[in-house]
Design a protein around this motif. Structure first.
Motif, short mmCIF file in Angstrom:
data_model
loop_
_atom_site.label_atom_id
_atom_site.label_comp_id
_atom_site.label_asym_id
_atom_site.label_seq_id
_atom_site.Cartn_x
_atom_site.Cartn_y
_atom_site.Cartn_z
N ILE A 55 0.86 -1.20 0.00
CA ILE A 55 0.00 0.00 0.00
C ILE A 55 0.89 1.24 0.00
O ILE A 55 1.70 1.44 0.91
N LYS A 56 0.69 2.05 -1.03
CA LYS A 56 1.57 3.22 -1.19
C LYS A 56 1.22 4.32 -0.19
O LYS A 56 0.06 4.47 0.20
N GLY A 57 2.22 5.06 0.22
CA GLY A 57 1.99 6.27 1.02
C GLY A 57 1.86 6.04 2.52
O GLY A 57 1.58 6.98 3.27
N LEU A 58 2.09 4.80 2.98
CA LEU A 58 1.94 4.56 4.42
C LEU A 58 3.26 4.72 5.18
O LEU A 58 3.32 4.48 6.38
N ASN A 59 4.31 5.12 4.45
CA ASN A 59 5.61 5.20 5.14
C ASN A 59 6.11 6.65 5.27
O ASN A 59 7.30 6.90 5.39
N ALA A 60 5.17 7.59 5.26
CA ALA A 60 5.59 9.00 5.24
C ALA A 60 5.93 9.51 6.64
O ALA A 60 5.39 9.06 7.65
N PRO A 103 2.17 4.25 9.27
CA PRO A 103 2.28 2.93 9.91
C PRO A 103 3.35 2.03 9.30
O PRO A 103 3.73 1.05 9.92
N LEU A 104 3.84 2.37 8.09
CA LEU A 104 4.92 1.55 7.52
C LEU A 104 6.27 2.24 7.61
O LEU A 104 7.24 1.81 7.00
N THR A 105 6.34 3.32 8.37
CA THR A 105 7.63 4.02 8.52
C THR A 105 8.57 3.13 9.32
O THR A 105 8.26 2.74 10.45
N THR A 106 9.71 2.84 8.72
CA THR A 106 10.63 1.93 9.41
C THR A 106 11.36 2.65 10.55
O THR A 106 11.45 3.88 10.58
N ILE A 107 11.90 1.83 11.43
CA ILE A 107 12.67 2.38 12.56
C ILE A 107 13.89 3.13 12.01
O ILE A 107 14.24 4.21 12.50
N SER A 108 14.52 2.61 10.96
CA SER A 108 15.68 3.30 10.35
C SER A 108 15.30 4.67 9.82
O SER A 108 16.06 5.63 9.98
N GLU A 116 -1.00 -5.61 25.38
CA GLU A 116 -2.41 -5.32 25.15
C GLU A 116 -2.61 -3.84 24.80
O GLU A 116 -2.01 -2.97 25.43
N THR A 117 -3.47 -3.61 23.84
CA THR A 117 -3.82 -2.24 23.47
C THR A 117 -5.33 -2.16 23.27
O THR A 117 -6.02 -3.18 23.33
N ILE A 118 -5.80 -0.94 23.03
CA ILE A 118 -7.25 -0.80 22.82
C ILE A 118 -7.67 -1.21 21.40
O ILE A 118 -8.86 -1.21 21.10
N LEU A 119 -6.70 -1.55 20.54
CA LEU A 119 -7.05 -1.89 19.14
C LEU A 119 -7.99 -3.08 19.09
O LEU A 119 -7.72 -4.13 19.68
N GLU A 120 -9.11 -2.92 18.39
CA GLU A 120 -10.00 -4.05 18.13
C GLU A 120 -9.41 -4.86 16.97
O GLU A 120 -8.61 -4.34 16.18
N LYS A 121 -9.86 -6.10 16.85
CA LYS A 121 -9.28 -6.99 15.83
C LYS A 121 -9.46 -6.46 14.41
O LYS A 121 -8.70 -6.79 13.51
N GLU A 122 -10.50 -5.65 14.19
CA GLU A 122 -10.75 -5.17 12.83
C GLU A 122 -10.23 -3.75 12.63
O GLU A 122 -10.54 -3.09 11.64
N GLU A 123 -9.41 -3.27 13.57
CA GLU A 123 -8.89 -1.90 13.48
C GLU A 123 -7.40 -1.89 13.16
O GLU A 123 -6.68 -2.83 13.47
N MET A 124 -7.01 -0.76 12.60
CA MET A 124 -5.60 -0.60 12.22
C MET A 124 -5.07 0.73 12.74
O MET A 124 -5.80 1.73 12.76
N LEU A 125 -3.83 0.73 13.16
CA LEU A 125 -3.20 2.01 13.54
C LEU A 125 -2.79 2.71 12.24
O LEU A 125 -2.02 2.16 11.45
N LEU A 126 -3.31 3.89 12.04
CA LEU A 126 -3.13 4.58 10.76
C LEU A 126 -2.01 5.61 10.80
O LEU A 126 -1.39 5.91 9.78
N GLU A 127 -1.76 6.16 11.98
CA GLU A 127 -0.79 7.26 12.05
C GLU A 127 -0.39 7.49 13.51
O GLU A 127 -1.21 7.32 14.40
N ILE A 128 0.86 7.89 13.70
CA ILE A 128 1.31 8.37 15.01
C ILE A 128 1.46 9.89 14.87
O ILE A 128 2.12 10.35 13.92
#
Ligand SMILES: Cc1cc2nc3c(=O)[nH]c(=O)nc-3n(C[C@@H](O)[C@@H](O)[C@H](O)COP(=O)(O)OP(=O)(O)OC[C@H]3O[C@@H](n4cnc5c(N)ncnc54)[C@H](O)[C@@H]3O)c2cc1C
Length: 253
Positions: free
Chosen positions: A63-68, A81-86, A165-177
């Protein structure tokens, strides 16, 4: 001692091209699917049979654009959400405005893992030794979550609900920090105690963030991530946190 199986368990692997497709798949296979970002937590967990084997693995990498990484004075820092630690470790804007985040990233694992693993995956996995958490806590970061009910923004201290454990439900995704702009004249640091620094998980990881004006401590925030959530709290840190408005020297017990 952990046993690693050579083979992964069987699962269906899907690589959606859009965010909507990924969320639809997650919702369709509610509870039997897992998102895959860098896989540096998930694949070892599957090889150890440490988690229930998902029937579907949804790889986000296509998925494009998730590593910004973006920053502006109004909305602050945004990490995809795809931004690497590096990428976080090397980002000039993060190094300049949020050095404690860059320090946390550079103290994590080895370069190969940092090139693949993501900050988002680190906080979603939510182990007590996660190096990403303390700095984000002191910076009063938020996470944007998306699921079938829409989007919501949650303060990071409400995101974690316990070890792994987090509040994330099984059908949810973390989209941005999202990290708000820091007040002027503030500084932050992340310190990690580990037997071999980045090659080991933190025994203790502590981030501190403070704002000082003319020697007066206006605001001090300390984020701890003690291994095993032992409940042990350092009394000196606790009393320091209660001292805003005091000259810095007298605030340190
Ligand atoms: C050898 C080694 C050394 C390590 N050293 C350290 C260290 O020193 N410090 C440290 O903190 N960590 C360390 N780690 C762990 C670190 O690599 C991971 O926590 C990494 O950051 C996870 O990111 P990932 O993209 O690989 O996540 P993945 O493994 O892909 O996913 C982790 C979990 O998060 C979920 N997930 C991922 N992305 C999302 C999303 N956007 N929304 C919802 N759920 C999501 C997945 O479903 C999975 O449950 C180490 C790992 C290894 C293998």
């Amino acid at each position: 001692m952990a046993v690693f199986y050579r083979k992964l368990p069987r699962f269906d692997y899907v690589m959606p091209k859009t965010l909507d497709d990924a969320l639809a798949l997650l919702n369709e296979h509610k509870g039997t699917a897992r998102l895959l970002a860098g896989g540096t937590d998930l694949i070892p967990q599957l090889k150890q049979r440490a988690i229930n084997v998902p029937r579907h693995l949804i790889d986000l990498k296509a998925i494009k654009g998730l590593n910004a990484i973006s920053y502006d004075e109004q909305s602050g820092l945004r990490i995809g959400p795809l931004t690497t630690i590096s990428a976080i470790e090397q980002s000039p804007v993060i190094r300049e405005h949020f050095p404690s985040i860059a320090q946390a990233a550079s103290g994590m694992a080895a370069p190969q893992i940092r090139n693949r693993g993501t900050f988002a995956g680190n906080i979603c996995n939510a182990v007590p030794s996660a190096d990403s958490a303390p700095a984000l806590l002191t910076l009063e970061a938020f996470v944007k979550i998306k699921g079938p009910k829409g989007e919501c923004i949650v303060p990071i201290d409400q995101f974690f609900t316990g070890p792994c454990e987090t509040i994330l439900e099984k059908e949810e995704m973390l989209l941005e920090i999202v990290v708000p702009k820091s007040p002027p004249r503030s500084r932050g640091v992340y310190l990690k105690l580990a037997p071999r620094h980045s090659m080991d998980l933190a025994i203790v990881g502590v981030a501190a963030h403070g704002a000082y004006v003319d020697g007066i401590c206006k605001d001090i925030r300390i984020g701890e991530r003690l291994k095993l959530f032992s409940g042990v709290r350092n009394q000196r840190l606790k009393s320091l946190k209660r001292q805003p408005g005091q000259p810095l020297q007298s605030a340190i017990p």
